[in-house]
Design an enzyme around this catalytic site. Structure first.
Site, PDB file in Angstrom:
ATOM      1  N   GLU A   1      -0.871   3.647  -2.269  1.00  0.00           N
ATOM      2  CA  GLU A   1      -1.258   2.322  -1.767  1.00  0.00           C
ATOM      3  C   GLU A   1      -1.660   1.388  -2.910  1.00  0.00           C
ATOM      4  O   GLU A   1      -2.391   0.425  -2.698  1.00  0.00           O
ATOM      5  CB  GLU A   1      -2.414   2.439  -0.760  1.00  0.00           C
ATOM      6  CG  GLU A   1      -2.134   3.274   0.478  1.00  0.00           C
ATOM      7  CD  GLU A   1      -1.168   2.615   1.479  1.00  0.00           C
ATOM      8  OE1 GLU A   1      -0.675   1.509   1.201  1.00  0.00           O
ATOM      9  OE2 GLU A   1      -0.907   3.234   2.520  1.00  0.00           O
TER      10      GLU A   1
ATOM     11  N   HIS B   1      -9.946   2.913   1.652  1.00  0.00           N
ATOM     12  CA  HIS B   1      -8.985   3.050   2.760  1.00  0.00           C
ATOM     13  C   HIS B   1      -9.133   4.465   3.309  1.00  0.00           C
ATOM     14  O   HIS B   1      -9.120   5.436   2.550  1.00  0.00           O
ATOM     15  CB  HIS B   1      -7.551   2.826   2.287  1.00  0.00           C
ATOM     16  CG  HIS B   1      -6.536   3.364   3.245  1.00  0.00           C
ATOM     17  ND1 HIS B   1      -6.459   2.941   4.566  1.00  0.00           N
ATOM     18  CD2 HIS B   1      -5.583   4.316   3.117  1.00  0.00           C
ATOM     19  CE1 HIS B   1      -5.497   3.605   5.175  1.00  0.00           C
ATOM     20  NE2 HIS B   1      -4.952   4.459   4.323  1.00  0.00           N
TER      21      HIS B   1
ATOM     22  N   HIS C   1      -8.846   7.058   7.294  1.00  0.00           N
ATOM     23  CA  HIS C   1      -8.235   7.196   8.622  1.00  0.00           C
ATOM     24  C   HIS C   1      -9.307   7.607   9.649  1.00  0.00           C
ATOM     25  O   HIS C   1      -9.313   8.760  10.093  1.00  0.00           O
ATOM     26  CB  HIS C   1      -7.126   8.268   8.589  1.00  0.00           C
ATOM     27  CG  HIS C   1      -5.998   7.991   7.640  1.00  0.00           C
ATOM     28  ND1 HIS C   1      -4.985   8.892   7.390  1.00  0.00           N
ATOM     29  CD2 HIS C   1      -5.705   6.894   6.884  1.00  0.00           C
ATOM     30  CE1 HIS C   1      -4.114   8.381   6.528  1.00  0.00           C
ATOM     31  NE2 HIS C   1      -4.540   7.167   6.193  1.00  0.00           N
TER      32      HIS C   1
ATOM     33  N   GLU D   1     -25.947  -3.142  16.193  1.00  0.00           N
ATOM     34  CA  GLU D   1     -25.745  -2.947  14.746  1.00  0.00           C
ATOM     35  C   GLU D   1     -24.354  -3.366  14.296  1.00  0.00           C
ATOM     36  O   GLU D   1     -24.173  -3.857  13.183  1.00  0.00           O
ATOM     37  CB  GLU D   1     -25.942  -1.466  14.362  1.00  0.00           C
ATOM     38  CG  GLU D   1     -27.376  -1.019  14.305  1.00  0.00           C
ATOM     39  CD  GLU D   1     -28.208  -1.784  13.280  1.00  0.00           C
ATOM     40  OE1 GLU D   1     -27.717  -2.020  12.162  1.00  0.00           O
ATOM     41  OE2 GLU D   1     -29.340  -2.159  13.613  1.00  0.00           O
TER      42      GLU D   1
ATOM     43  N   HIS E   1      -2.728   3.852  12.056  1.00  0.00           N
ATOM     44  CA  HIS E   1      -2.844   4.410  10.709  1.00  0.00           C
ATOM     45  C   HIS E   1      -4.303   4.585  10.260  1.00  0.00           C
ATOM     46  O   HIS E   1      -4.772   5.704  10.109  1.00  0.00           O
ATOM     47  CB  HIS E   1      -2.052   3.509   9.743  1.00  0.00           C
ATOM     48  CG  HIS E   1      -2.097   3.946   8.312  1.00  0.00           C
ATOM     49  ND1 HIS E   1      -1.216   3.485   7.367  1.00  0.00           N
ATOM     50  CD2 HIS E   1      -2.934   4.790   7.635  1.00  0.00           C
ATOM     51  CE1 HIS E   1      -1.485   4.037   6.194  1.00  0.00           C
ATOM     52  NE2 HIS E   1      -2.529   4.826   6.336  1.00  0.00           N
TER      53      HIS E   1
HETATM   54  O1  2HA Z   1      -3.087   8.205   0.474  1.00  0.00           O
HETATM   55  O2  2HA Z   1      -3.679   7.280   3.295  1.00  0.00           O
HETATM   56  O3  2HA Z   1      -1.986   5.279   3.460  1.00  0.00           O
HETATM   57  C1  2HA Z   1      -2.483   8.481   1.667  1.00  0.00           C
HETATM   58  C2  2HA Z   1      -2.687   7.363   2.605  1.00  0.00           C
HETATM   59  C3  2HA Z   1      -1.634   6.332   2.646  1.00  0.00           C
HETATM   60 ZN    ZN Z   2      -3.552   5.862   4.865  1.00  0.00          ZN
END
Ligand code: 2HA
Ligand code: ZN
Length: 267
Positions: free
Chosen positions: A118, A141, A143, A172, A213
């Protein structure tokens, strides 16, 4: 060894990365190599990267003039958060963007650690933070399960509905994320397109949900940025719990949020 790695200020930063990488794994938000982290470390690493010209020059897919001579700490592609937590330099590297804003070098401690897939998003977002001129230097970033689950619900496919649901679950969430989340269309991970959509969305938010994602948040330090995602995910858990109980939650209404705005002096 490049003495940049022996920098005490950098150690403070990387210790926080280890801490948060562990949280991401423990939370179940970092399956396999999911997620990536980067920090603009120009202030603490400037002048300390030795023999830069001895490292191969790599081409960026986009030109980022405002990042000329900026230095980044960044997690490696294919690397696991649970490994980042216990071995920082085996799984992360330093990226130096050259004067031209088009090329960069990777400075690793041992074997070369290639930066996250990314990278276009990370560097584009960092350019945005540099342009803003504030104190934001961190990008996470990840998930988060329940935020991703919410992004899969057709009833929440509009940004306004997603924010109404998230803000509604807990005071909150409104206090910590008063601008709400940006919700961009689904895009292929790792592309310049997802980078562009993300930067556009960050004009009015500090957190962007990538539907189906994950999400991305920016902030001034690792812990604070993690906490923002954690707070949002708490709301997502509560929302889904209510839905699983077979009912639609009676969230905080706009009027109730307006009271919070005054009480907590939210701009
Ligand atoms: O690094 O999360 O979006 C792996 C990921 C790609
Ligand atoms: Zn990701």
């Amino acid at each position: 060894m490049n003495t940049v790695f022996a920098n005490k200020e950098l150690k403070k930063v990387t210790d926080k990365v280890s801490e948060v990488a562990g949280y991401l794994w423990e939370k179940g938000w970092a399956e396999r190599n999911a997620g990536n982290i980067s920090i603009n470390i120009t202030d603490i690493a400037k002048g300390r990267v030795e023999n830069l010209s001895s490292y191969p020059t790599k081409q960026l897919s986009i030109t980022l003039p405002s990042l000329a001579n900026n230095i980044f700490f960044i997690t490696g592609t294919g690397k696991r958060m649970r490994e980042v937590a216990r071995d920082i330099w085996g799984n992360c590297s330093i990226v130096v963007v050259h004067e031209d804003g088009k090329t960069y070098s990777i400075v690793s401690e041992g074997e070369t650690v290639i930066p996250t897939s990314e990278l276009p998003t990370h560097l584009s977002v960092h350019q945005e933070m540099v342009k803003r001129g504030g104190t934001d230097k961190v990008l996470i970033h990840t998930h988060p399960n329940e935020i991703v689950a919410m992004s899969l619900l057709p009833s929440l496919s509009k940004e306004a509905d997603m924010n109404e649901a998230l803000w509604g679950m807990h005071p909150e969430t409104y206090i910590v994320v008063p601008k709400g989340v940006g919700l961009i269309p689904y895009e292929v991970p790792g592309t310049d397109d997802i980078a562009k959509l993300t930067v556009d969305s960050l004009q009015s938010h500090d957190v962007v949900v990538w539907p189906k994602h994950g999400c991305l948040a920016i902030g001034k330090d690792m812990i604070e940025t993690f906490d923002v995602i954690d707070t949002l995910n708490k709301s997502a858990i509560l929302y889904l719990l209510c839905k699983s109980a077979g009912e639609s939650p009676m969230g905080l209404k706009k009027g109730e949020r307006d009271v919070l705005k005054i009480a907590f002096k939210i701009a």
